[in-house]
Design an enzyme around this catalytic site. Structure first.
Site, short mmCIF file in Angstrom:
data_model
loop_
_atom_site.label_atom_id
_atom_site.label_comp_id
_atom_site.label_asym_id
_atom_site.label_seq_id
_atom_site.Cartn_x
_atom_site.Cartn_y
_atom_site.Cartn_z
N HIS A 149 -4.09 -53.23 -21.31
CA HIS A 149 -3.81 -51.86 -20.84
C HIS A 149 -5.09 -51.05 -20.61
O HIS A 149 -5.02 -49.94 -20.08
CB HIS A 149 -2.92 -51.14 -21.86
CG HIS A 149 -3.66 -50.68 -23.07
ND1 HIS A 149 -4.13 -51.57 -24.02
CD2 HIS A 149 -4.05 -49.45 -23.46
CE1 HIS A 149 -4.77 -50.90 -24.95
NE2 HIS A 149 -4.73 -49.62 -24.64
N HIS A 171 -8.12 -46.61 -18.84
CA HIS A 171 -6.97 -46.74 -19.73
C HIS A 171 -5.71 -46.50 -18.92
O HIS A 171 -5.51 -45.40 -18.40
CB HIS A 171 -7.10 -45.71 -20.85
CG HIS A 171 -6.15 -45.89 -21.97
ND1 HIS A 171 -4.82 -45.53 -21.89
CD2 HIS A 171 -6.34 -46.40 -23.21
CE1 HIS A 171 -4.24 -45.79 -23.05
NE2 HIS A 171 -5.13 -46.33 -23.86
#
Length: 160
Positions: free
Chosen positions: A66, A81
Site C-alpha cells: 500500500h 501512500h
C-alpha cells in the site's frame, strides 16, 4: 556596490497518479493532515496506476504493497501512500512493479491498486505523497485544487 542575489534552487515533483490534487488539510487522516510525516499533497485517484513522480531510487516497498518510499535524484525522501488504513487489506488488490534498490525514471510504473476493492472494503482511496525530509528544505508547497494527470507538477521544493 550592488549585491548579487542568489536564487534558491527549486525541485519539482510530479503527481504519482491521475486524479484531483487536494491539500493535506482536506485529507481524512490526522497523521497526514497535521503533516506529522512531512509536507506533501493528496490526490483523489481516478485510476489505480501509481507512477514514479521523479527520477530516483526505491528505498522500500511495504510488504502490504500500500506504500513505498523513494529518494529522488535531488535528495527528496518521498513516501507514496495509497489510501487511508489500506494496510488492513494486507496487499489484497495491490501489485508492485519495483523493489528496494531499483533505480527508476519519472513515469515508471511503481504500483497498481484495485480502487473498487479498496472502496468496497470501506477505505478512502486518497493517495498521499509526502516529503519526509521536509525540514531539509526552505519550503515544500503543494499545488492543489485541480484535476491532474500522472506526472503533472504537484510539489515545489525550494532549497535553503
Amino acid at each position: 556596490m550592488a549585491k548579487l542575489l542568489k536564487s534558491k534552487k527549486e525541485h519539482v515533483i510530479g503527481a504519482p497518479v491521475k486524479g484531483k490534487a487536494v491539500p493535506f488539510q482536506e485529507v481524512n487522516d490526522p497523521i497526514f493532515r497535521e503533516e506529522l510525516l512531512g509536507k506533501g499533497i493528496g490526490i483523489i485517484p481516478m485510476d489505480g496506476q501509481i507512477y514514479a513522480p521523479a527520477d530516483g531510487k526505491i528505498d522500500m516497498v511495504f510488504d502490504t504493497l500500500h506504500a513505498l518510499s523513494m529518494t529522488t535524484g535531488d535528495g527528496a525522501e518521498i513516501l507514496i501512500h495509497v489510501g487511508i488504513d489500506t494496510v488492513q487489506l494486507k496487499g489484497d488488490g495491490f501489485k508492485s512493479y519495483v523493489k528496494a534498490g531499483d533505480r527508476i525514471k519519472k513515469g515508471a510504473s511503481l504500483l497498481s491498486v484495485d480502487l473498487e476493492k479498496v472502496k468496497r472494503n470501506g477505505y478512502d482511496s486518497v493517495t498521499l505523497m509526502v516529503v519526509c525530509n521536509t525540514g531539509d528544505y526552505a519550503s515544500v508547497e503543494g499545488i492543489s485544487g485541480m484535476d491532474i494527470l500522472a506526472g503533472d507538477d504537484v510539489l515545489i521544493i525550494k532549497e535553503k
